[in-house]
Every structure is written in structure tokens, then in C-alpha cells.
Design an enzyme around this catalytic site. Structure first.
Site, mmCIF file in Angstrom:
data_model
loop_
_atom_site.group_PDB
_atom_site.id
_atom_site.type_symbol
_atom_site.label_atom_id
_atom_site.label_comp_id
_atom_site.label_asym_id
_atom_site.label_seq_id
_atom_site.Cartn_x
_atom_site.Cartn_y
_atom_site.Cartn_z
ATOM 1 N N ARG A 58 -3.918 5.719 6.389
ATOM 2 C CA ARG A 58 -3.097 5.227 5.287
ATOM 3 C C ARG A 58 -2.047 6.260 4.884
ATOM 4 N NH1 ARG A 58 -7.433 3.915 0.855
ATOM 5 N NH2 ARG A 58 -5.693 2.899 -0.217
ATOM 6 N N LYS B 291 0.765 6.527 -4.588
ATOM 7 C CA LYS B 291 -0.643 6.774 -4.866
ATOM 8 C C LYS B 291 -1.207 7.751 -3.839
ATOM 9 C CE LYS B 291 -2.255 2.645 -2.384
ATOM 10 N NZ LYS B 291 -2.879 1.323 -2.512
ATOM 11 N N HIS B 292 -2.287 8.472 -4.167
ATOM 12 C CA HIS B 292 -3.123 8.409 -5.357
ATOM 13 C C HIS B 292 -2.959 9.751 -6.072
ATOM 14 C CE1 HIS B 292 -4.871 5.834 -2.208
ATOM 15 N NE2 HIS B 292 -5.262 5.018 -3.192
ATOM 16 N N HIS C 192 -14.552 5.327 -3.599
ATOM 17 C CA HIS C 192 -15.218 4.062 -3.870
ATOM 18 C C HIS C 192 -16.720 4.266 -4.062
ATOM 19 C CE1 HIS C 192 -11.485 2.763 -1.860
ATOM 20 N NE2 HIS C 192 -11.620 1.646 -2.542
ATOM 21 N N ASP D 138 -6.427 3.672 -10.536
ATOM 22 C CA ASP D 138 -7.032 3.041 -9.377
ATOM 23 C C ASP D 138 -8.115 2.108 -9.922
ATOM 24 O OD1 ASP D 138 -7.679 2.384 -6.787
ATOM 25 O OD2 ASP D 138 -7.802 4.452 -6.090
#
Length: 645
Positions: free
Chosen positions: A249, A279-280, A292, A365
Site C-alpha cells: 500500500r 494516511k496514516h 487492526h 482511522d
């Protein structure tokens, strides 16, 4: 934010829906006005989705809700440094003055909506509708689904909102997550927006024009679907090969290159009228923890942030990025505590606002992520996020409890009314700048003309071909002779039925003798022995391995027994391994002699890799990351085009 890694299939759609299904809610007369039924009827007709209403007018309201009956000023530059004209400031003043405290706090919340087809009375969707109508949330996060259904859902919910909603989505880059699912076992797609190569693939081309084009296509297609806010680009510097969540990413590991490509992507997406969200913040690249699942600790000093992590964010701000998404990470060495950045006023106000002079909209987020949710409850995390300086609370686990908590904090004096108003003003300004106020409902017919066009597909294909990187070829296997017999083994998660399908199809188109088999992560020793025996009878063996990041037992991209099997095939001297996704897979199969990297999934990258293998397209990519002991940043063997099939 990343909510799903695989195409939407029935089982995954059910699991995703379960995230927001609540108790059955019956909407009474206050929430189903004749005006809103009229809007629904019109949207059903224009969407051509076959839904029906009875005893309602098909005359559309002039605006989605009563407040919007007066004319709204038109969209304008998305750069928050561009001053607002008088008409826009006056509109914000009037609108803010008419909102209650509850309505103002509601504007600061965005809720998650799955882009699948849902009946209007399905319990989970009724809950979403209630959150729009009764709780007055300010925005939606659309995830997965087909472009048509995403647009239809956005239109439907816009028709029920007092103030038009700001709609965001993860697009990193391109709307490839709106793939609409696949119909097994024959794999036809249910319809898709343009699937662009990953940020790291763009980094492998090194071309700012590719980043700008990817941003522009993303913006054009997002706006057509009703998305105003792209949760992109990811500008994290991926300088940790064990990063389980950023990985491809990111544009790469070199801060200056990431900064250049990030600025180009921001310019591209905002040229189409969609807000870019870098981001982030302040940088999620140097970690081996997935936020996560837990709270990542970034053990770097403040000076290191200035020279590495913060450079791309500063570049995005200079490029006029309208939004900034915070990270659920802790920086104890830089700030002396383990408070997540999302909840730290020293980071979001002192660093982002005061030091970097960001004037746009800040958004957390996802507040459902364990990097935040484990240490703080729903109420406290919402209040602390606002105190820290966040304008938008993204996906709080319980919307009403989060709103109530912030209201109580205002009523008890913990948060000032002025603090709430400053965020709501920025949100209303963003809605004006993007056109969410002036044009909340999109045309389904025009969507068909703007999304997934042949021109966009051609650009995606060009970027993909330039990205393909050949890191090893000690046996000089590339290019393959067209007449060579080839055994293609596709490795991916069992549920990921689409991985490698386009690659296999293009391999068969390029070569005359290609046999394809699926390699399961759960293959038994007997099955692997059988495949190894079969490999002896072919001139070439290709293992296409799709792993996005690091996953599974022991945090391995590939299970140990599968990696050992690949190593055995490699000893035959016939093996070409294609790493679809995670380029760091090589450390698990160190003796592979021919190694190609695509940096992601999607038909464009898969077809490009197959063409590169047969020499019908040149190989020009340079890896934008390094893996100590295996390859250096910038490595890449060049191959010229040798012919066409």
C-alpha cells in the site's frame, strides 16, 4: 483503514453484513415522510434496479432534505489553503446556527456501509437508515460492492439526510475494491470499477505521471459513484519488511520518492473534484504490528520523524490535500507516552496543525480497530479523539453512545462548544468544496459512461507493465519459448478464487502448452509429492503466489510446508516464481533462481506479468523497497520485448 482483502463472495458478504446488523427497527411516520418516499421512488426508477414503491409520488424533491431547499454555493478548490468566498462562509454560518448540539456532533461521525444490494427493510440497513435520519451522522464509508449498487445506496441515503452526507471510501489507488464479487466456479465478475496497480507498483515505475494518472482516474470514478473523499493516498514510508498492514500500500521505503509520488497522486485525485486523504499520520510504515489487531509501537525519536515519516505528509499538505487520516500507533520515544496518535493532542494539534500547518479536515482511522478499541471504551475513545483534534470519528463501534459521550463532555465542560463548532465548520466546508452539498445525488446513467472505461483500463495496463520487476534470473529462463511446456501452480488462500485467474488466462494465450493447477495452503504431503512428480515432465514450472502482506501462523506469507515445496521445485532449475503482492516473499524461498514481482493483484498486473514472462512486453520495473540479504532498493533486471504471440 482496510476492511477486506478479498472479493465479495456470498460467505464474505454475510460476514461483512454481520458487522452492522442490529436489532430490527421500525421506522414510524417521523422518519418516512412523503417527501422521502418520493425521493426513494425516483432513485429506484433512475437506478433501474427493479425496486418498487406503492402510493407514492415520483416527483423528486429539489434537495435531499428540508435544510437544502435554499440554494447552496457551488464547489470550489479542494486545497484548504484557498480562501472561501463570502457566499460559502455565509452558508456555513447559517447552517451551523440552525443545528442543535446533537446535530453538530452527529456531523462528526461517519458510518460504514457495505455496497451490496440490500432490501430497504433488511434489519441491518434499517439501522443504517436510522443512523442517518435520527442520529444525523454526517457521512458514510462505502466498502466493497459493485459501482451501480454503491451509487444506488448513496443516493438512497442522501435522500434521507437532513444535510447531504460526505461519502468516503478506501481507494488506494483506484476503485478496485468495488469489484462486485465473483460468481463461482466460473469466475465471471459482477462488474467493476477500474482496478489500478498498487502504490508500490507505481513506486516500481518511479514515474510521477503514473501516480498523477492513478489519482485522476480514482477521482473521476469515485465522483461518478457518489464518493467525495478518497481515503488515499497511503503516504507511509514502508521501511520495515515485516510490516503486516502497509506493505504494497506504500509507494516505497525512500521518503523523497514517496513524497514526490504522494504529491502527484493528491494533485490527480483532487483535479477530479474528490478530496484526497493522506494516511496514516504520523507514519505507519516502521512497525511489525497490525493496528487492526493491536497497538503498534513506533520506537523512533522525534528527529527521525522529521527526516523520514513526516516528509510525505508535508508534501501532501503542500500539494493541497484536503484530508488527513490519523494512525492508531504509539510513539513513546518521540513523545514519552504510549497514547495512540489518534488520541494525542500533541500529535494532531501540536504537530499536524501547528508545526505542519495543516488546515484541512482530520479523520480518525476506523475506531473499531483493536489498536484503539482495546485500550479505551466507545465513549472515552470518542471524547479523547475530539479533544485531540479530530474532526471526524470514523466508524465508532456504537454510534449513539459515541455521540452521547461527546455531548456529555460538552455539557460538563470537558469539551468546549467552540471546539465542536471548529470541526463542524471544517466538515461543512469540505462538503461545499467537494460538491456534496450542491450535487449529493449521482446519475446512474452517467456513471456507466465514467466508470471502468477502456481509456482508464489502458492506463492501468500501462502502469502495470512498467511496474513488473525481475529481481532474479540466474538460470536465464526469461523469456519463455512459446512452445515450452509449462506447469502453472497458483497459490492463494482457498477462499480467494479470483487470485491468478487473469494470469493463468494470459499465460495460456501467450504459450502453446500451459497446464494450470491450484496449490492450496492446506495441500497434504501426498498432494505435494504428486505435484512435484508432475513438475518433472514440464520444461518450465511457474508458481504464482498471491500474498498481500504477512499472515498466518508464525506471521509467514506462505506456510512453511508450501515454502519447502517451492524450494524443492526450485532445485530442478525450471522454476519461475511470480510474487503477486508481497515482494518480501523471497526470504521464505531463498533459493529460487528466477523471481518476478508484481506488487499487487488485479487483472492488469497479472496480465502484465504473463506478457513479461513470454517476452511480449519489456521488463523495466525497479523495486522501491529493499530486503537485506536478498535485494537492494532500485534493483531490477531489464528485458526487452522479444516478439508478439
Amino acid at each position: 483503514m482496510r476492511h477486506a482483502l478479498l472479493p465479495v463472495m456470498p460467505a464474505r458478504r454475510d460476514a461483512a453484513r454481520a458487522l452492522h446488523v442490529g436489532e430490527h427497527i421500525t421506522l414510524g411516520p417521523p422518519y418516512v415522510s412523503s417527501l422521502k418516499r418520493s425521493a426513494l421512488a425516483l432513485l429506484c426508477l433512475t437506478s433501474a434496479l427493479g425496486c418498487a414503491t406503492t402510493n407514492v409520488s415520483t416527483s423528486p424533491p429539489s434537495r435531499p432534505g428540508p435544510r437544502m431547499q435554499r440554494a447552496a454555493p457551488p464547489p470550489l478548490s479542494l486545497d484548504p489553503a484557498t480562501p472561501l468566498p463570502t457566499a460559502h462562509r455565509q452558508w456555513i454560518d447559517r447552517t451551523l446556527a440552525e443545528l442543535t448540539l446533537r446535530e453538530r456532533v452527529g456531523q462528526m461521525v461517519m458510518i460504514w456501509v457495505l455496497g451490496d444490494f440490500t432490501n430497504a427493510r433488511e434489519p441491518g440497513f434499517l439501522k443504517i437508515t436510522e443512523q442517518v435520519e435520527r442520529d444525523g451522522v454526517g457521512g458514510l464509508v462505502m466498502s466493497l460492492g459493485s459501482p451501480i449498487e454503491v451509487a444506488a445506496k448513496v443516493n438512497y441515503l442522501q435522500g434521507r439526510s437532513k444535510i447531504p452526507l460526505i461519502v468516503g471510501s478506501d481507494v488506494e489507488p483506484g476503485l478496485g475494491r468495488l469489484e462486485g464479487g465473483f460468481f463461482s466456479p466460473t469466475y465471471p465478475s459482477a462488474g467493476t470499477a477500474t482496478v489500478l496497480p498498487s502504490n508500490m507498483a507505481i513506486g516500481a515505475t518511479g514515474r510521477s505521471e503514473d501516480a498523477e494518472a492513478a489519482g485522476r482516474i480514482t477521482g473521476i470514478e469515485a465522483l461518478a459513484i457518489g464518493i467525495h473523499m478518497a481515503f488515499a493516498p497511503v503516504v507511509d514510508v514502508n521501511n520495515n519488511p515485516s510490516n503486516p498492514v502497509i506493505n504494497v500500500r506504500s509507494f516505497g521505503e525512500e521518503p523523497q520518492m514517496v513524497s514526490r509520488l504522494a504529491a502527484a497522486f493528491v494533485a490527480g485525485v483532487q483535479s477530479a473534484g474528490v478530496a484526497a486523504t493522506a494516511k496514516h499520520f504520523p507514519g505507519h510504515g516502521d512497525t511489525d504490528t497490525d493496528s487492526h489487531l493491536g497497538l503498534p509501537i513506533i520506537p523512533v525519536a522525534r528527529a527521525r520523524l522529521d527526516t523520514v515519516e513526516l516528509l510525505p505528509f508535508a508534501a501532501a499538505i503542500r500539494a493541497g490535500a484536503a484530508g488527513m487520516m490519523t494512525a492508531h500507533i504509539a510513539l513513546p520515544n518521540a513523545y514519552g507516552d504510549s497514547v495512540p496518535a489518534t488520541l494525542s493532542s500533541r500529535i494532531l494539534t501540536g504537530l499536524l496543525r501547528d508545526s505542519l500547518s495543516f488546515r484541512g479536515t482530520t479523520i480518525t482511522d476506523a475506531m473499531t480497530m483493536d489498536g484503539l478499541a482495546r485500550g479505551y471504551g466507545v465513549e472515552e475513545s470518542a471524547v479523547r479523539a475530539v479533544e485531540a483534534g479530530n474532526d471526524i470519528l470514523l466508524m465508532p463501534p456504537d454510534v449513539r453512545r459515541a455521540i452521547d459521550a461527546v455531548i456529555r463532555a460538552v455539557e460538563t465542560g470537558r469539551i468546549t462548544t467552540a471546539r465542536i463548532d471548529s470541526s463542524v465548520r471544517r466538515i461543512l466546508e469540505l462538503k461545499l468544496r467537494t460538491g456534496a452539498i450542491a450535487r449529493p445525488v449521482v446519475s446512474i446513467d452517467k456513471l456507466r459512461e465514467a466508470v471502468g472505461t477502456p481509456e482508464h483500463a489502458a492506463i492501468a495496463s500501462g502502469i502495470a507493465q512498467r511496474a513488473i520487476t525481475l529481481l532474479r534470473d540466474s538460470a536465464s529462463l526469461i523469456p519463455f519459448p512459446r512452445a515450452a511446456s509449462v506447469l502453472l501452480l497458483t497459490y492463494a488462500a482457498d477462499a480467494d478464487v479470483a487470485a491468478g485467474v487473469a494470469f493463468a488466462a494470459e499465460m495460456r494465450r501467450q504459450g502453446t502448452q500451459v497446464r494450470t493447477l491450484r496449490l492450496s495452503p492446506h495441500a497434504s504431503p501426498a498432494e505435494l509429492d504428486s505435484l512435484l512428480s508432475a513438475a518433472q515432465t514440464f520444461d518450465r514450472v511457474v508458481v504464482y503466489s498471491y500474498t498481500r502482506t504477512l499472515e498466518g501462523e508464525g506471521r509467514l506469507a506462505i506456510p512453511a510446508h508450501i515454502a519447502a515445496f517451492v524450494g524443492q521445485i526450485g532445485s530442478t532449475g525450471k522454476l519461475t516464481m511470480v510474487a503477486g503482492g508481497n515482494p518480501y516473499q523471497l526470504r521464505q524461498v531463498p533459493h529460487v533462481s528466477t523471481y518476478i514481482v508484481t506488487y499487487g493483484r488485479g487483472d492488469a498486473l497479472e496480465r502484465a506479468a504473463a506478457r513479461a514472462i513470454y517476452g511480449t512486453a519489456p521488463i523495466t520495473g525497479h523495486v522501491p523497497v529493499s530486503l537485506p540479504g536478498f535485494f537492494l532498493k532500485g534493483a531490477g533486471l531489464m528485458r526487452t520485448q522479444s516478439g508478439t504471440p
